[in-house]
Design an enzyme around this catalytic site. Sequence first.
Site, PDB file in Angstrom:
ATOM      1  N   PRO A 302       0.778  -1.531  -0.258  1.00 19.97           N
ATOM      2  CA  PRO A 302       0.011  -0.109  -0.119  1.00 19.97           C
ATOM      3  C   PRO A 302       1.164   1.179   0.145  1.00 19.97           C
ATOM      4  O   PRO A 302       1.819   1.754   1.156  1.00 19.97           O
ATOM      5  CB  PRO A 302      -1.448  -0.435   1.286  1.00 19.97           C
ATOM      6  N   ASP A 480       5.812   1.952   1.874  1.00 20.14           N
ATOM      7  CA  ASP A 480       5.166   1.084   2.096  1.00 20.14           C
ATOM      8  C   ASP A 480       4.538   1.509   3.371  1.00 20.14           C
ATOM      9  O   ASP A 480       5.236   1.529   4.712  1.00 20.14           O
ATOM     10  CB  ASP A 480       5.746   0.196   2.046  1.00 20.14           C
ATOM     11  N   HIS A 481       3.165   1.156   3.668  1.00 25.67           N
ATOM     12  CA  HIS A 481       2.264   1.949   4.562  1.00 25.67           C
ATOM     13  C   HIS A 481       2.195   0.539   5.443  1.00 25.67           C
ATOM     14  O   HIS A 481       1.762   0.332   6.553  1.00 25.67           O
ATOM     15  CB  HIS A 481       1.014   2.407   4.407  1.00 25.67           C
ATOM     16  N   ARG A 482       2.735  -0.589   5.031  1.00 22.51           N
ATOM     17  CA  ARG A 482       2.852  -1.515   6.683  1.00 22.51           C
ATOM     18  C   ARG A 482       3.552  -1.177   7.202  1.00 22.51           C
ATOM     19  O   ARG A 482       4.122  -1.948   8.291  1.00 22.51           O
ATOM     20  CB  ARG A 482       2.436  -2.560   5.266  1.00 22.51           C
ATOM     21  N   VAL A 483       5.103  -1.027   6.297  1.00 20.93           N
ATOM     22  CA  VAL A 483       5.981  -1.101   7.565  1.00 20.93           C
ATOM     23  C   VAL A 483       6.622   0.832   7.707  1.00 20.93           C
ATOM     24  O   VAL A 483       6.465   1.183   8.844  1.00 20.93           O
ATOM     25  CB  VAL A 483       7.568  -0.967   6.450  1.00 20.93           C
TER      26      VAL A 483
END
Length: 508
Positions: A302, A480-483
Amino acid sequence: MSTFNLPDVGEGLTEAEIVSWKVAAGDTVTVNQVFVEIETAKSLVELPCPFAGTVTELHAAEGETLEVGKPLITIDESGSSSGGAPAEAPAEAEEQPARPLPRDPAAESVLGEVVESPAETEDDDAAAPARAASPAGSSAEAETHGEAPGPLVGSGPKADPARRRRRVNRPTPSASVREGLKGARARLATASGPASAVVQSRMAASGAAVSGLLERVLAKPPVRKFAKELGIDLAKVTPTGGHGEITREDLLSYQAQREAEQAAAPTFWQETGRPERIERQPVKGVRKATAKAMVDSAFSAPHVSIFVDVDATRTMEFVQRLKASEEFAGVKVSPLLILAKAVIWAAARNPNVNASWVQTATGAEIQVKHYMNLGIAAATPRGLLVPNIKDAQDLSLKELAVALNGLATTARAGKTSPADMKDGTLTVTNIGALGIDTGTPIINPGEVAIVAFGTIKQKPWVVSGEVIPRWITTLGGSFDHRVVDGDLSARFMADVAAIMEEPALLLE
């Protein structure tokens, strides 16, 4: 008879395209002779022959895609002078990575703009104005994002040394003189009234002259005259001269491309012999690999993007000082060098931007890298390549400059090795080379951050309540919005911007 199968060139690929054969059936080959050039998903590779003998069969045609492990060439070793003994067993040969072409040390240490040779600096006084203008660089865009230069051509014969006068070194001001100058500057800074207005107007005129020098395109008088005859704007031409200047060959190449485009334009919309009026281009090689990687990245990570405008005036001044220093003599220097160092510095303060999201058997984990393999996105005739500089965090500013020059030169020549394309941790894309202000880049697969470097150009900027011209650029970052959360991405970009606004922070 020995058959050599298409090997995996060390990066886990499954296929490669035959670009060109260097031998034909009936030719005699020796061990380690380059016999074919193949294109993998990432690079052009020349394969060395593991046998000596006579070529009996080529198992694929040029342009054909062959799977790894399939027969590539058959050689009759019975007629070889070595008695037919192969250099290595075929099974071992399949595991050997192709050897990349050696880098040209001269191409990795060329200058981004003209630097005077000892002979040139001792020339007569008539050449002094030209020499004073030469360190100014090119236009903001060309200087900031110049293409990797090639060897210097058209320099002409040197003048007779007997006609040169001896250089006279300027005396160094004493400590008392320097202190007096400091006091004079302080008094001027606090002065008011008509005298102050005169000083300020002269300083403004001086600043305008400096700006004009920074925007000047490097080209010799005959080249400028030729460009005027052809009606070519030098600012639009990519320089390939050894010192970053535009050559006559650059003008001819630009003119030929312009004429070809103009000649093709009137017929582009006409019938081309295809009933459906569609030109079909096969997707293979670098384009195929890039398409897959971008789709995988865009639909698995994302993305979140943020942007920041940066006053890069001090970066431009710092680059000029580096170019003039003896330490960087022979090394191309551009603002991209400062940005690369800024990214390394900012990643150490915000470690999670230099990481990977990894899916394991027990679940997902974030792997933070305590090293920086800095990727530089490079547009090449074969498509987009992203080679990286290994352990960039350990390099000095000069070493990083040399590494950037070598990376760009090798990538544009299509000779990037597979090893240079692997294991990147964070990427910079230099979209300013095309005159673009900013963009929303897609993260390179396996990474969690990418920084887009826009063009640097003069714009009105407010400083201490006054609007003055400054060198401004826009940085864009995708994460990367997960990280990387919004707060972390903002702090990282703010740290990068801080270095671009004040490069002296790198020296602390």
